[in-house]
Design an enzyme around this catalytic site. Structure first.
Site, PDB file in Angstrom:
ATOM      1  CG  MET A  94      -1.527   1.163   1.410  1.00 60.25           C
ATOM      2  SD  MET A  94      -3.022   0.889   2.881  1.00 60.25           S
ATOM      3  CE  MET A  94      -2.954   2.637   3.373  1.00 60.25           C
ATOM      4  CG  ASP A 207       1.187  -8.141   9.382  1.00 58.03           C
ATOM      5  OD1 ASP A 207       1.367  -9.403   9.488  1.00 58.03           O
ATOM      6  OD2 ASP A 207       1.735  -7.460   8.436  1.00 58.03           O
TER       7      ASP A 207
END
Length: 832
Positions: A94, A207
């Site tokens: 991203m 994450d």
């Protein structure tokens, strides 16, 4: 999302990957037909906007083959706001992350800047970056990379300015240095503390892996990258949107429920912590899941099988250093890791804090909660903790062989363990009581004692917390632990005293003390225990009000007032209990000052009546005089917030008189000096508001001398630095009112240096700290405008608007911020 729907999306995504990039859109149009939602979901999956970026890691989305590698976006040498980009640090699916420096002639600082990668500036991804910025803005923890700033590029894309962390992933750091098992567990416990802090703020990271956890050369751990973090208290609509949104997680570290596309929870982070613990102990991952696998394919890579025990994985591994320590992992470390890695969330540790606690119990030789509670196991742990008793244990074993009944032996062991724990607990209590009561009380008001107080409380907490598991719900232990947390909160961020500037940390410590004291008071509703409970209510409420969290602060103050009235009515209540009840009512009045002045004044006048009665009974009591100074100060504050300055002065003047008597009697007492300086500053501020700067100047000069003295002798005290900058602002305002802008600049430039050297204000800081940068820039702009320095005036006034406008809605300082922004706009218009 229904599981069948996810499988449909995933299968269509896989089929789309079989087509050349240029043909995928047409393929999807044909296949999806009128199912616009399906088309959007697959396009989102193909975009694969992973933000699981450590500063140095190649993005998982490229490793997985979900998107082609892309060339770096050439930002080197360009500027974003006050920051100049130096080099690229890494790229995610991203975003790009760049190393940058702040070099705007105010100060030099290395930072990391996170930007959307080119071509991904869709509305959804722009919102994702804004969400990440908001999440980071709410976190302030020494082991979490801090958000420093943010803004938008020329094209309107948001960017984040973060603390630059130069370090190695935690697994590489441990491997390269050959760290011992205890050292690795210490790092994991630190990480668990940071993750638990995230969970307490109703977020999950989502994450956790080595690349997102860096350790600096100095051994400081930093948790990075909240790009796929999720809010736990999101609305159902927002939560559903998050659940439906694909994120390119790291399969080898992801929990089974994450891989299945189900909602992530705190239990998902606990699983990832278990994976990381496993790798640090065994040198390998519990399951080797190829990065290109997702969804059902990733789940199939591990199936329903359990991973090998860490000890077996280490023993069978290829790395000799792990084979050598395999035997040390057998038993407790095996079961700790496997509990964290349980396939079902409810079978894992209930929190990251519980995982850290079990590791700590292992390190101290206590039974771990992950291990089945068998008598023989507990006996073995006891013997290992107390090796001097092994001979006696051997004799007992012979006795058992000779026919002593097993149940009698177990009772004997339990009795010995309890007795030993009680003796140990008594020794530690004696030591910590000396620290927390005698030594701390002697040091609390000594000038320059902030660091000493911090060390005293930290050491006491360390010793007390080490015995928490042996407290057996002891009320005495809970009282002592609550006292430790209360005093640690005072050191961290008691905004009326010397502190380290960690306001949010102070709130958390006060809350821990409050929870413990609630338990104690429920079982032991004595005068002493109810009084301590009330003290905790007051501390939490007072600091929340200073943070502008007025709704909760007022609610807690109302509860405190109720408890205070019951305390004062209890049999045997004397002056100390009546004083605490009046302090609670004074707090309620103070918290109401900005929202309900009549009710605030009613509460404050009621508290005043009690304080005056107690003062009449003991006029020579320093505490009674301090209370009189404080109640008049709070009454003055209430009127000043309503801009009723004449009435405010009627209370600020006697408050200063009481405070000056304390300074004269206790000239070396830091609290007396601080209180006297605050009282003088309040008078000076009101005289400035009344347009009488000459009346203000002498008082402000004396206030400045005192706070500068406190800062010189106690540089660790963040409150003193803020106080100096604040008084300098009032002095600058006096000289502006006198028409002497050049003299005003000498004071305001000093204030600006202090503000610039301090960490950027956080949303959790007290209102005055958040207000100070905008207020300083405003007065600097005003001074330059009076001197006809148009360019400098425009620069400072624009900076003041940037800092003040977000505060105009603040429930505490909003009216003041609004007034300054209006004047700044007028001056800016004139300057241009």
């Amino acid at each position: 999302m229904q599981l069948e729907r996810w499988h449909q999306i995933k299968d269509l995504f896989s089929a789309a990957l079989e087509h050349p990039t240029a043909d995928r859109a047409a393929f999807l149009d044909r296949t999806c037909g009128n199912d616009i939602e399906l088309l959007a979901q697959v396009h989102s999956l193909l975009d694969a906007h992973e933000s699981s970026l450590g500063f140095i890691e190649r993005p998982a989305i490229e490793r997985a083959g979900l998107a082609p590698p892309f060339e770096p976006w050439d930002w080197q040498g360009r500027r974003l706001g006050n920051y100049r980009i130096v080099s690229e640090l890494g790229r995610g699916g991203m975003s790009h992350v760049y190393k940058a420096v702040r070099d705007d002639d105010q100060y030099y600082k290395e930072v990391a800047i996170k930007l959307l990668r080119p071509g991904l500036d869709t509305q959804g991804l722009l919102q994702r970056l804004r969400d990440e910025r908001q999440m980071l803005a709410e976190l302030s923890h020494p082991n979490i990379a801090q958000l420093l700033d943010g803004g938008v590029t020329e094209t309107g894309a948001p960017y984040l300015v973060m603390e630059y962390v130069e370090g190695q992933p935690i697994d590489e750091y441990c491997e390269e240095r050959g760290l011992s098992i205890p050292a690795r567990l210490d790092l994991m416990r630190t990480l668990c503390g940071a993750v638990h802090y995230v969970h307490q703020h109703l977020m999950v990271h989502g994450d956790l892996k080595g690349g997102n956890i860096l350790v600096t050369q100095g051994g400081v751990l930093k948790l990075l990258d909240f790009g796929i973090a999720k809010l736990l208290n999101a609305s159902s609509e927002a939560s559903q949107a998050l659940n439906n949104q694909f994120v390119a997680l790291t399969p080898a570290y992801a929990s089974p429920e994450q891989i299945r596309g189900e909602p992530i929870t705190t239990a998902s982070d606990v699983y990832s912590l278990g994976v990381l613990l496993y790798k640090l102990l065994a040198g390998t991952l519990p399951f080797e899941v190829p990065a290109e696998l997702f969804g059902r394919d990733a789940a199939a890579a591990s199936g329903d099988r359990q991973p090998r025990l860490p000890s077996i994985a280490a023993e069978q591994g290829k790395i000799a250093s792990y084979r050598r320590i395999a035997r040390q992992l057998r038993g407790d470390l095996d079961v700790i890791a496997m509990k964290a890695l349980a396939r079902e969330p409810e079978d894992r540790y209930g929190s990251a804090e519980h995982l850290a606690e079990d590791m700590h119990r292992y390190q101290r030789g206590f039974p771990v909660h992950a291990h089945p509670p068998r008598a023989l196991y507990r006996t073995r742990k006891l013997v290992m903790r107390h090796k001097a008793a092994t001979v006696a244990s051997g004799l007992f074993a012979v006795a058992i062989v000779s026919g002593i009944v097993a149940t009698a032996w177990q009772a004997h062991v339990a009795s010995n363990e309890r007795a030993r724990a009680e003796r140990h607990l008594a020794e530690i209590r004696k030591l910590t009581n000396t620290y927390l009561r005698d030594v701390y009380d002697a040091a609390v008001n000594l000038p320059g004692a902030t660091e000493v107080r911090k060390l005293l409380v930290e050491n006491s907490l360390k010793h007390i917390a080490a015995l928490e598991s042996e407290s057996q719900d002891s009320l005495e232990f809970k009282r002592e632990l609550a006292q430790a947390y209360q005093r640690f909160g005072d050191v961290q961020g008691d905004y009326l005293g010397a502190n380290l500037g960690d306001t949010e940390g102070a709130v958390q410590s006060y809350r821990r003390a409050l929870r413990l004291r609630e338990q104690v008071a429920q079982q032991s509703p004595t005068l002493a225990d109810v009084s301590e409970l009330l003290r905790s209510y007051v501390s939490v409420s007072e600091l929340l009000a200073a943070q502008s969290k007025l709704d909760e602060a007022i609610e807690l103050a109302e509860d405190a007032d109720d408890i205070g009235q019951k305390l004062a009515a209890m049999p045997g209540a004397t002056a100390p209990e009546h004083r605490m009840a009046a302090a609670a009512r004074m707090l309620l009045g103070t918290n109401l000052s900005t929202v309900d002045l009549p009710r605030a004044l009613e509460a404050l006048q009621s508290a005043r009546a009690t304080f005056e009665r107690l003062f009449a009974e003991q006029p020579k009591n320093p505490g009674a005089r301090r209370d009189m100074a404080l109640i008049h100060s709070r009454l003055g504050f209430a009127y000043a917030r309503a801009w009723q300055y004449e009435q405010a002065l009627e209370h600020y003047l006697p408050a200063s008189d009481y405070a000056e008597r304390l300074v004269a009697e206790f000239p070396a007492d830091a609290a007396a000096l601080r209180g006297g300086a605050f009282a003088l500053n309040n008078i000076g501020e009101v005289y400035n508001a009344l347009g009488q700067p000459d009346q203000a100047l002498s008082r402000l000069q004396l206030a400045l001398e005192r706070v500068e003295h406190l800062l010189r002798i106690d540089p660790v005290n963040e409150q003193a630095s803020v106080a100096v900058a604040y008084v300098l602002n009032q002095l600058g305002d006096s000289y502006l009112l006198k028409g002497e802008p050049a003299t005003a600049l000498t004071h305001l430039n000093r204030a600006l240096r202090l503000v610039t050297e301090a960490p950027p204000p956080k949303p959790t800081d007290i209102a005055e700290v958040r207000m100070l940068p905008g207020m300083t820039n405003f007065r600097l702009g005003k001074a330059h405008a009076l001197l006809k320095h148009q360019r400098e005036a425009a620069t400072f006034l624009a900076a003041s608007l940037t800092r003040l406008e977000p505060l105009t809605a603040d429930p505490v300082v909003g009216k003041d911020a609004q007034r300054l922004t209006e004047e700044a706009r007028q001056l800016l218009q004139s300057a241009s």
